[in-house]
Design a protein around this motif. Structure first.
Motif, mmCIF file in Angstrom:
data_model
loop_
_atom_site.group_PDB
_atom_site.id
_atom_site.type_symbol
_atom_site.label_atom_id
_atom_site.label_comp_id
_atom_site.label_asym_id
_atom_site.label_seq_id
_atom_site.Cartn_x
_atom_site.Cartn_y
_atom_site.Cartn_z
ATOM 1 N N ALA A 178 9.920 11.842 -2.699
ATOM 2 C CA ALA A 178 8.749 12.278 -3.468
ATOM 3 C C ALA A 178 7.641 11.243 -3.310
ATOM 4 C CB ALA A 178 9.116 12.443 -4.943
ATOM 5 N N ASP A 179 6.531 11.673 -2.729
ATOM 6 C CA ASP A 179 5.359 10.801 -2.625
ATOM 7 C C ASP A 179 4.575 10.944 -3.931
ATOM 8 O OD1 ASP A 179 2.857 9.688 -2.233
ATOM 9 O OD2 ASP A 179 2.662 10.370 -0.160
ATOM 10 N N GLU A 180 4.719 9.943 -4.789
ATOM 11 C CA GLU A 180 4.051 9.978 -6.107
ATOM 12 C C GLU A 180 2.947 8.919 -6.153
ATOM 13 O OE1 GLU A 180 5.015 11.625 -9.255
ATOM 14 O OE2 GLU A 180 7.035 12.390 -8.851
ATOM 15 N N VAL A 181 2.360 8.671 -4.985
ATOM 16 C CA VAL A 181 1.317 7.645 -4.897
ATOM 17 C C VAL A 181 0.124 8.001 -5.795
ATOM 18 C CG1 VAL A 181 -0.380 6.633 -3.290
ATOM 19 C CG2 VAL A 181 2.036 6.760 -2.652
ATOM 20 N N GLN A 182 -0.233 9.294 -5.844
ATOM 21 C CA GLN A 182 -1.323 9.700 -6.761
ATOM 22 C C GLN A 182 -0.777 10.238 -8.079
ATOM 23 O OE1 GLN A 182 -5.065 11.393 -5.826
ATOM 24 N NE2 GLN A 182 -4.839 11.169 -3.623
ATOM 25 N N THR A 183 0.365 10.934 -8.014
ATOM 26 C CA THR A 183 0.823 11.665 -9.208
ATOM 27 C C THR A 183 1.663 10.816 -10.166
ATOM 28 O OG1 THR A 183 2.694 12.447 -7.892
ATOM 29 C CG2 THR A 183 0.802 13.926 -8.091
ATOM 30 N N ALA A 208 2.297 3.724 -5.809
ATOM 31 C CA ALA A 208 1.319 2.697 -5.380
ATOM 32 C C ALA A 208 0.111 2.790 -6.313
ATOM 33 C CB ALA A 208 0.918 2.903 -3.910
ATOM 34 N N LYS A 209 -1.053 2.838 -5.758
ATOM 35 C CA LYS A 209 -2.334 3.006 -6.465
ATOM 36 C C LYS A 209 -2.397 2.419 -7.884
ATOM 37 C CE LYS A 209 -4.025 6.817 -3.642
ATOM 38 N NZ LYS A 209 -5.099 6.228 -2.858
ATOM 39 N N ALA A 210 -2.004 3.190 -8.912
ATOM 40 C CA ALA A 210 -2.227 2.747 -10.298
ATOM 41 C C ALA A 210 -1.253 1.674 -10.756
ATOM 42 C CB ALA A 210 -2.139 3.946 -11.244
ATOM 43 N N ALA A 242 -0.523 17.983 3.463
ATOM 44 C CA ALA A 242 -0.086 16.785 2.742
ATOM 45 C C ALA A 242 -1.002 15.609 3.065
ATOM 46 C CB ALA A 242 1.336 16.430 3.143
ATOM 47 N N PHE A 243 -1.036 14.627 2.190
ATOM 48 C CA PHE A 243 -1.652 13.337 2.513
ATOM 49 C C PHE A 243 -0.613 12.259 2.211
ATOM 50 C CE2 PHE A 243 -4.047 9.562 2.617
ATOM 51 C CZ PHE A 243 -5.155 9.820 3.412
ATOM 52 N N HIS A 244 -0.197 11.519 3.248
ATOM 53 C CA HIS A 244 0.808 10.472 3.033
ATOM 54 C C HIS A 244 0.328 9.093 3.469
ATOM 55 C CE1 HIS A 244 3.832 13.269 1.671
ATOM 56 N NE2 HIS A 244 3.764 13.966 2.776
ATOM 57 N N GLY A 245 -0.877 8.992 4.034
ATOM 58 C CA GLY A 245 -1.373 7.675 4.445
ATOM 59 C C GLY A 245 -1.741 7.668 5.912
ATOM 60 N N SER A 268 0.857 -1.195 0.000
ATOM 61 C CA SER A 268 0.000 0.000 0.000
ATOM 62 C C SER A 268 0.884 1.233 0.000
ATOM 63 C CB SER A 268 -0.892 0.025 1.244
ATOM 64 O OG SER A 268 -0.098 0.273 2.389
ATOM 65 N N GLY A 269 0.256 2.369 -0.297
ATOM 66 C CA GLY A 269 0.996 3.622 -0.277
ATOM 67 C C GLY A 269 1.551 3.907 1.106
ATOM 68 N N SER A 270 0.721 3.687 2.130
ATOM 69 C CA SER A 270 1.170 3.952 3.506
ATOM 70 C C SER A 270 2.373 3.090 3.854
ATOM 71 C CB SER A 270 0.051 3.633 4.500
ATOM 72 O OG SER A 270 -1.094 4.365 4.197
ATOM 73 N N GLU A 271 2.323 1.829 3.456
ATOM 74 C CA GLU A 271 3.449 0.939 3.761
ATOM 75 C C GLU A 271 4.714 1.412 3.024
ATOM 76 O OE1 GLU A 271 2.855 -3.212 2.778
ATOM 77 O OE2 GLU A 271 4.699 -3.776 3.800
HETATM 78 C C1 LIG Z 1 -0.276 11.013 -1.915
HETATM 79 C C2 LIG Z 1 -0.657 9.804 -1.126
HETATM 80 N N1 LIG Z 1 0.288 9.161 -0.425
HETATM 81 C C3 LIG Z 1 0.004 8.052 0.279
HETATM 82 C C4 LIG Z 1 -1.269 7.535 0.314
HETATM 83 C C5 LIG Z 1 -1.577 6.295 1.110
HETATM 84 O O1 LIG Z 1 -1.844 5.237 0.272
HETATM 85 P P1 LIG Z 1 -2.658 3.954 0.770
HETATM 86 O O2 LIG Z 1 -4.074 4.377 0.970
HETATM 87 O O3 LIG Z 1 -2.494 2.939 -0.331
HETATM 88 O O4 LIG Z 1 -2.040 3.492 2.036
HETATM 89 C C6 LIG Z 1 -2.290 8.179 -0.391
HETATM 90 C C7 LIG Z 1 -3.664 7.663 -0.365
HETATM 91 O O5 LIG Z 1 -4.610 8.245 -0.833
HETATM 92 C C8 LIG Z 1 -1.980 9.347 -1.137
HETATM 93 O O6 LIG Z 1 -2.910 10.001 -1.828
#
Ligand SMILES: Cc1ncc(COP(=O)(O)O)c(C=O)c1O
Length: 450
Positions: free
Chosen positions: A228-233, A257-259, A142-145, A115-118
């Motif tokens: 760089a948190d590129e989980v969405q970008t 992560a995600k996509a 910010a959103f990081h999980g 997952s992104g958080s992990e």
């Molecule tokens: C930028 C960003 N980083 C991290 C996360 C966390 O990802 P996850 O929900 O897969 O743990 C998210 C989730 O929306 C996110 O948007």
């Protein structure tokens, strides 16, 4: 709804999350889906919904892409070695090599997670191990999980409430403020600076062109790693493979992560430089110093490979740039005359429509009354109307309720973009008349309070 479906929903409400079911019902979005393909979601009662949310940027390749599904079926049919935890998972090597070649720069090693958080937790551990420092810096909104480490990097009270104490020695600074970053990093206590190159949940915020390059230079100067948190970008969402590529930066660590797995299997990837990786996996005795049971499993790796194949074969990065520009151009044309629309901004197919409070008294009074009930009220009514009246799925940003997000799968067509823009214009027009939009909002407010 048929009886069997009702039972499924009831079981969810009873055993999983009753409040979520209540909220969806309140917003008239509690529908049962039958089949999803590309940008389209079909409900059991015969409606067609266009997805302009993509599960928060999960479905870049479109829902249920046949090539990803077929790769997963083939993988299952092989009955190969899965999660033996005692072999070399070859697919992980293949996927890691491809990810590093697409990401470029100093990124030469990959740790896979689920997952992104992990992924963010992994970045925290590697940054601490590499620098020998413990403090962590990140940005306002910010959103990081939502695991404890990732949550420690976020200052949103909604997310943090009741979960403390979180990690000590964390701080947030304004996004885009290089002078403030310099002042913080000069303490030389920070292991890493975590930043989304374009803040997604923060309100689709794009920094000034030179901010991230300045951030990279400051991080190097003060011995802090740039994460760089590129989980969405990432994954071509904003055009290039990484949003970092827009700004010409070379982070020490990138989290994806995600996509990455076509929206079908959980997976994340932490790309990092070789020296950072070596700080944890420093000898064969330390070869399992960081690990995770589902990391590198064949289904996730196969889905990642197939997804990257589709993204490249179908030129979805270029399409994201072209269609994104088209979407913003059309939205700007359609919405420029409305006083509550402040700005339309974005990159690739990550677009935000920023609203503002109205000036006219006839609108200002209901607007302020609803904002008092809940700051997300105005945006949620826009979301509800788009869904119910026009069959369009979207959401407001998690850390800025006045920004409506438009992030369709990268396979979206011009025609679908046209449908979205026309629907948004009609809903925005309604919001600018003291009529049904606001009386409906009042009904929703009453039901929410009840
Ligand atoms: C930028 C960003 N980083 C991290 C996360 C966390 O990802 P996850 O929900 O897969 O743990 C998210 C989730 O929306 C996110 O948007």
């Amino acid at each position: 709804m048929q009886t069997s479906e009702r039972r499924v929903t009831d079981a969810y409400a009873e055993y999983v999350n009753p409040q979520w079911v209540k909220l969806l019902s309140l917003l008239e979005m509690n529908v049962s889906y039958d089949r999803c393909a590309g940008v389209e979601l079909f409900t059991v009662d015969g409606r067609r919904i266009l997805d302009f949310l993509s599960g928060y940027c999960v479905h870049n390749t479109g829902h249920n892409h046949p090539a990803v599904i077929s790769a997963l079926k083939d993988e299952l049919d092989k009955s190969g070695p899965v999660m033996l935890q005692s072999n070399v998972p070859e697919l992980a090597g293949e996927l890691a090599q491809l990810l590093c070649s697409l990401a470029g720069g100093r990124l030469a090693r990959v740790f896979f997670a689920s997952s992104g958080s992990e992924g963010i937790e992994t970045a925290i551990k590697f940054a601490r191990a590499h620098t020998g420092r413990t403090a962590l810096l990140s940005c306002d909104r910010a959103f990081h999980g939502l695991t404890c480490g990732a949550l420690s990097l976020m200052n949103g009270e909604y997310w943090r409430k009741g979960f403390g104490p979180l990690l000590p020695e964390t701080a947030q600074i304004p996004f885009g403020d290089a002078a403030r970053l310099d002042a913080e990093l000069a303490s030389r206590k920070y292991a890493a600076f975590f930043v989304e190159p374009i803040q997604a949940e923060g309100g689709i915020r794009i920094p000034q062109n030179d901010y991230l390059r300045a951030a990279e230079e400051l991080c190097r100067r003060h011995g802090t790693l740039l994460v760089a948190d590129e989980v969405q970008t990432g994954m071509f969402r904003t055009g290039p493979f990484l949003a970092s590529h827009h700004f010409g930066i070379e982070p020490d660590i990138v989290v994806l992560a995600k996509a990455l797995s076509g929206g079908l299997v959980p997976v994340s990837a932490v790309l990092m430089s070789e020296p950072v990786h070596r700080s944890v996996f420093s000898s064969f005795k330390r070869s399992l110093a960081h690990a995770s049971t589902f990391s590198e499993n064949n289904l996730s790796m196969r889905a990642g490979l197939a997804t990257l194949d589709v993204l490249q074969e179908e030129n979805l990065g270029e399409r994201a740039s072209e269609r994104g520009a088209e979407l913003r151009r059309k939205l700007t044309d359609a919405l420029s005359g409305y006083e509550m629309v402040k700005e339309i901004r974005g990159a690739g197919l990550l677009t935000g429509i920023q609203f503002k409070a109205p000036d006219r008294m006839a609108l200002r009074l209901p607007f302020e009354a609803f904002a008092k009930v809940h700051p997300a009220m105005f945006g949620q009514i826009i979301v509800m109307r788009l869904f119910r009246d026009f069959g369009l799925l979207t959401q407001i940003c998690g850390n800025d309720f006045m920004v409506l997000k438009a992030a369709p799968p990268l396979v979206v067509t011009s025609e679908q973009i046209g449908q979205f823009v026309s629907a948004v214009e009609q809903v925005v027009a309604m919001a600018h008349h003291p009529g049904s939009f606001w009386s409906e909002a009042l009904g929703l407010a009453r039901r929410a309070i009840a």
